[in-house]
Design a protein around this motif. Sequence first.
Motif, PDB file in Angstrom:
ATOM      1  N   GLU A 102       1.153  -1.166   0.098  1.00  0.00           N
ATOM      2  CA  GLU A 102      -0.483  -0.507   0.547  1.00  0.00           C
ATOM      3  C   GLU A 102       0.493   0.849   0.697  1.00  0.00           C
ATOM      4  OE1 GLU A 102      -3.400   0.213   2.658  1.00  0.00           O
ATOM      5  OE2 GLU A 102      -3.984  -1.963   1.984  1.00  0.00           O
ATOM      6  N   VAL A 103       2.633   1.511   0.628  1.00  0.00           N
ATOM      7  CA  VAL A 103       2.714   2.118   0.859  1.00  0.00           C
ATOM      8  C   VAL A 103       3.245   2.301  -0.709  1.00  0.00           C
ATOM      9  CG1 VAL A 103       5.359   3.232   1.903  1.00  0.00           C
ATOM     10  CG2 VAL A 103       3.672   2.494   3.253  1.00  0.00           C
ATOM     11  N   SER A 104       3.439   1.896  -1.339  1.00  0.00           N
ATOM     12  CA  SER A 104       4.088   1.604  -2.774  1.00  0.00           C
ATOM     13  C   SER A 104       3.388   2.523  -3.999  1.00  0.00           C
ATOM     14  CB  SER A 104       4.588   0.305  -3.045  1.00  0.00           C
ATOM     15  OG  SER A 104       5.573  -0.494  -2.601  1.00  0.00           O
ATOM     16  N   LEU A 105       2.059   1.944  -3.477  1.00  0.00           N
ATOM     17  CA  LEU A 105       1.159   2.818  -4.101  1.00  0.00           C
ATOM     18  C   LEU A 105       1.115   3.966  -3.830  1.00  0.00           C
ATOM     19  CD1 LEU A 105      -1.727  -0.505  -4.262  1.00  0.00           C
ATOM     20  CD2 LEU A 105      -0.475   0.605  -6.065  1.00  0.00           C
ATOM     21  N   TYR A 154      -8.156 -15.579  -4.318  1.00  0.00           N
ATOM     22  CA  TYR A 154      -7.092 -14.890  -4.276  1.00  0.00           C
ATOM     23  C   TYR A 154      -6.994 -15.917  -5.958  1.00  0.00           C
ATOM     24  CZ  TYR A 154      -2.461 -16.378  -4.338  1.00  0.00           C
ATOM     25  OH  TYR A 154      -0.678 -16.781  -4.977  1.00  0.00           O
ATOM     26  N   GLU A 155      -7.601 -16.627  -6.395  1.00  0.00           N
ATOM     27  CA  GLU A 155      -7.327 -17.006  -7.450  1.00  0.00           C
ATOM     28  C   GLU A 155      -7.421 -16.395  -8.461  1.00  0.00           C
ATOM     29  OE1 GLU A 155      -5.743 -19.638  -8.478  1.00  0.00           O
ATOM     30  OE2 GLU A 155      -5.023 -20.104  -6.374  1.00  0.00           O
ATOM     31  N   GLN A 156      -8.542 -15.357  -7.974  1.00  0.00           N
ATOM     32  CA  GLN A 156      -9.240 -14.265  -9.123  1.00  0.00           C
ATOM     33  C   GLN A 156      -8.622 -13.725 -10.016  1.00  0.00           C
ATOM     34  OE1 GLN A 156     -13.709 -13.922  -8.633  1.00  0.00           O
ATOM     35  NE2 GLN A 156     -13.616 -13.003  -9.979  1.00  0.00           N
ATOM     36  N   TYR A 157      -8.565 -12.869  -8.322  1.00  0.00           N
ATOM     37  CA  TYR A 157      -7.284 -11.465  -7.933  1.00  0.00           C
ATOM     38  C   TYR A 157      -5.743 -11.668  -7.844  1.00  0.00           C
ATOM     39  CZ  TYR A 157     -12.538 -10.313  -7.811  1.00  0.00           C
ATOM     40  OH  TYR A 157     -14.040 -10.025  -8.508  1.00  0.00           O
ATOM     41  N   LYS A 158      -5.095 -12.864  -7.403  1.00  0.00           N
ATOM     42  CA  LYS A 158      -3.653 -12.918  -7.545  1.00  0.00           C
ATOM     43  C   LYS A 158      -2.966 -11.662  -7.814  1.00  0.00           C
ATOM     44  CE  LYS A 158      -2.911 -16.971  -9.696  1.00  0.00           C
ATOM     45  NZ  LYS A 158      -2.482 -18.585  -8.945  1.00  0.00           N
ATOM     46  N   GLU A 159      -2.734 -12.245  -9.516  1.00  0.00           N
ATOM     47  CA  GLU A 159      -2.394 -10.075 -10.301  1.00  0.00           C
ATOM     48  C   GLU A 159      -2.389  -9.422  -9.297  1.00  0.00           C
ATOM     49  OE1 GLU A 159      -3.182 -11.445 -14.202  1.00  0.00           O
ATOM     50  OE2 GLU A 159      -1.961 -13.639 -14.058  1.00  0.00           O
ATOM     51  N   ASN A 160      -4.016  -8.856  -9.332  1.00  0.00           N
ATOM     52  CA  ASN A 160      -3.310  -7.815  -8.560  1.00  0.00           C
ATOM     53  C   ASN A 160      -2.551  -7.233  -7.580  1.00  0.00           C
ATOM     54  OD1 ASN A 160      -5.895  -7.649 -10.580  1.00  0.00           O
ATOM     55  ND2 ASN A 160      -7.033  -7.791  -9.304  1.00  0.00           N
ATOM     56  N   TYR A 161      -2.474  -8.140  -6.826  1.00  0.00           N
ATOM     57  CA  TYR A 161      -1.917  -7.926  -5.955  1.00  0.00           C
ATOM     58  C   TYR A 161      -0.080  -7.882  -5.667  1.00  0.00           C
ATOM     59  CZ  TYR A 161      -6.406  -8.765  -2.769  1.00  0.00           C
ATOM     60  OH  TYR A 161      -7.158  -8.381  -2.707  1.00  0.00           O
ATOM     61  N   ASP A 162       0.134  -7.811  -6.802  1.00  0.00           N
ATOM     62  CA  ASP A 162       1.810  -8.185  -7.369  1.00  0.00           C
ATOM     63  C   ASP A 162       2.277  -6.976  -7.615  1.00  0.00           C
ATOM     64  OD1 ASP A 162       2.245 -10.554  -6.252  1.00  0.00           O
ATOM     65  OD2 ASP A 162       2.092 -12.076  -7.727  1.00  0.00           O
ATOM     66  N   LEU A 163       3.217  -6.154  -7.090  1.00  0.00           N
ATOM     67  CA  LEU A 163       3.163  -5.455  -7.650  1.00  0.00           C
ATOM     68  C   LEU A 163       5.187  -5.167  -8.835  1.00  0.00           C
ATOM     69  CD1 LEU A 163       2.836  -2.703  -4.665  1.00  0.00           C
ATOM     70  CD2 LEU A 163       1.358  -3.415  -6.447  1.00  0.00           C
ATOM     71  N   PRO A 164       4.817  -4.439  -9.898  1.00  0.00           N
ATOM     72  CA  PRO A 164       6.276  -4.694 -10.029  1.00  0.00           C
ATOM     73  C   PRO A 164       6.948  -4.049  -9.424  1.00  0.00           C
ATOM     74  CG  PRO A 164       4.942  -3.685 -11.894  1.00  0.00           C
ATOM     75  CD  PRO A 164       3.970  -4.114 -10.673  1.00  0.00           C
ATOM     76  N   GLU A 165       8.416  -3.567 -10.393  1.00  0.00           N
ATOM     77  CA  GLU A 165       9.502  -2.549  -9.899  1.00  0.00           C
ATOM     78  C   GLU A 165       8.748  -1.638 -11.073  1.00  0.00           C
ATOM     79  OE1 GLU A 165      14.258  -2.156  -9.364  1.00  0.00           O
ATOM     80  OE2 GLU A 165      13.197  -2.565 -11.175  1.00  0.00           O
ATOM     81  N   TYR A 216       7.566   4.424 -13.744  1.00  0.00           N
ATOM     82  CA  TYR A 216       7.962   3.780 -15.343  1.00  0.00           C
ATOM     83  C   TYR A 216       7.749   2.574 -14.742  1.00  0.00           C
ATOM     84  CZ  TYR A 216       8.128   7.008 -18.229  1.00  0.00           C
ATOM     85  OH  TYR A 216       8.386   7.940 -19.781  1.00  0.00           O
ATOM     86  N   ASN A 217       6.455   1.567 -15.008  1.00  0.00           N
ATOM     87  CA  ASN A 217       7.236  -0.339 -14.381  1.00  0.00           C
ATOM     88  C   ASN A 217       6.749  -1.421 -15.619  1.00  0.00           C
ATOM     89  OD1 ASN A 217       4.420   0.099 -15.154  1.00  0.00           O
ATOM     90  ND2 ASN A 217       3.741   0.077 -12.835  1.00  0.00           N
ATOM     91  N   SER A 218       7.250  -0.974 -16.564  1.00  0.00           N
ATOM     92  CA  SER A 218       7.144  -2.124 -17.479  1.00  0.00           C
ATOM     93  C   SER A 218       8.373  -1.994 -18.441  1.00  0.00           C
ATOM     94  CB  SER A 218       5.941  -1.989 -19.320  1.00  0.00           C
ATOM     95  OG  SER A 218       5.777  -0.418 -19.030  1.00  0.00           O
ATOM     96  N   PRO A 219       8.919  -3.048 -19.447  1.00  0.00           N
ATOM     97  CA  PRO A 219      10.272  -2.514 -19.919  1.00  0.00           C
ATOM     98  C   PRO A 219       9.851  -1.637 -21.006  1.00  0.00           C
ATOM     99  CG  PRO A 219      10.203  -4.884 -20.228  1.00  0.00           C
ATOM    100  CD  PRO A 219       8.316  -4.051 -19.463  1.00  0.00           C
ATOM    101  N   ALA A 255       9.908  -4.419  -6.122  1.00  0.00           N
ATOM    102  CA  ALA A 255       8.891  -5.097  -6.686  1.00  0.00           C
ATOM    103  C   ALA A 255       8.201  -5.724  -5.271  1.00  0.00           C
ATOM    104  CB  ALA A 255       9.321  -6.531  -7.414  1.00  0.00           C
ATOM    105  N   ILE A 256       7.532  -6.307  -5.501  1.00  0.00           N
ATOM    106  CA  ILE A 256       6.432  -6.781  -3.784  1.00  0.00           C
ATOM    107  C   ILE A 256       5.433  -7.826  -4.521  1.00  0.00           C
ATOM    108  CG2 ILE A 256       4.891  -6.931  -2.028  1.00  0.00           C
ATOM    109  CD1 ILE A 256       5.762  -3.228  -1.828  1.00  0.00           C
TER     110      ILE A 256
END
Length: 298
Positions: A102-105, A154-165, A216-219, A255-256
């Motif tokens: 949450e702090v990163s966001l 979790y299976e439905q939304y797990k990707e939402n909880y991972d943050l890239p650098e 920026y968070n993508s290549p 990344a988290i």
Amino acid sequence: MTRKFLFAILVVLLITNITTIAVWQWDRSDIVAPADDLNVPVDTKEPVATIDNEEITYQQWTSNLQNTYGKKLLKAMIDRQVVDRLSEQEGIEINDKVIDREVSLLYTIQGILTNEEASTLEENWRADISHRIRLEELLTKDIQIDESEIKSYYEQYKENYDLPESIQISDILVNNMETANKVISELESGAAFASLAREYSEDIDTRNQGGYKGYYNSPGEYYDLAQAMEEETYSEPFDTNEGIAIIYVHRKLPAISLNYDELRNHLKRELALEQLDQVVSADLLWENYDIKWMYGNN
């Protein structure tokens, strides 16, 4: 990202704004108090401001603060103590990585911050996020959620909880290498990157903001180069499709990634909140203590 989580971020910002209001002295003694922002002493016998010969007294100032913010601030202080006490009694623990996320966001919706500003903000954010989560845990502790429902969520939304650098970047974009080398020379002499961006950059979208581009968070050209850079450093000039660029890296957010075990309590709480038929408020917990305050009944 769910609407619920965006709302939670707004709540954190609101709470932070309220709780960082200066705490005034309730009595009218001669104690010398520190000023909120200036870190200089305030003599309570002297006016805090004058306009021509008209004075604004310390008493007028603090009375205004009390009338405008007094109830909200005092209630927030009581709420904190109530939640702190009950959380300790219930043994509530929070996964630090959930708070880190949450702090990163919150960082990504801020502009450029000095290290001092970032340190103060982050301290407040962490306290407010922790308070909000513990409050939600207390209000939902008796709501039962089936384990299969938590796993399905979790299976439905797990990707939402991972943050890239995420990397916070500014740029200076120029038309030729001669100008780029001139910018580098001035940077080496101590000139501020933002000032040079306003003077030289051809990036019309950002030059008036000192070249600030955001996170920026993508290549891509900027992100790929910035990954190898340290915070608070600038790059050598390099060719892009739009001209010759020099980038500056302000801040890097790591990344988290959160697995099921790390997220389980958080997901259970989110599902339980959907069943809660009351507003999420510490008011509901005041009945656990004998609370008396100057504003009467809550």
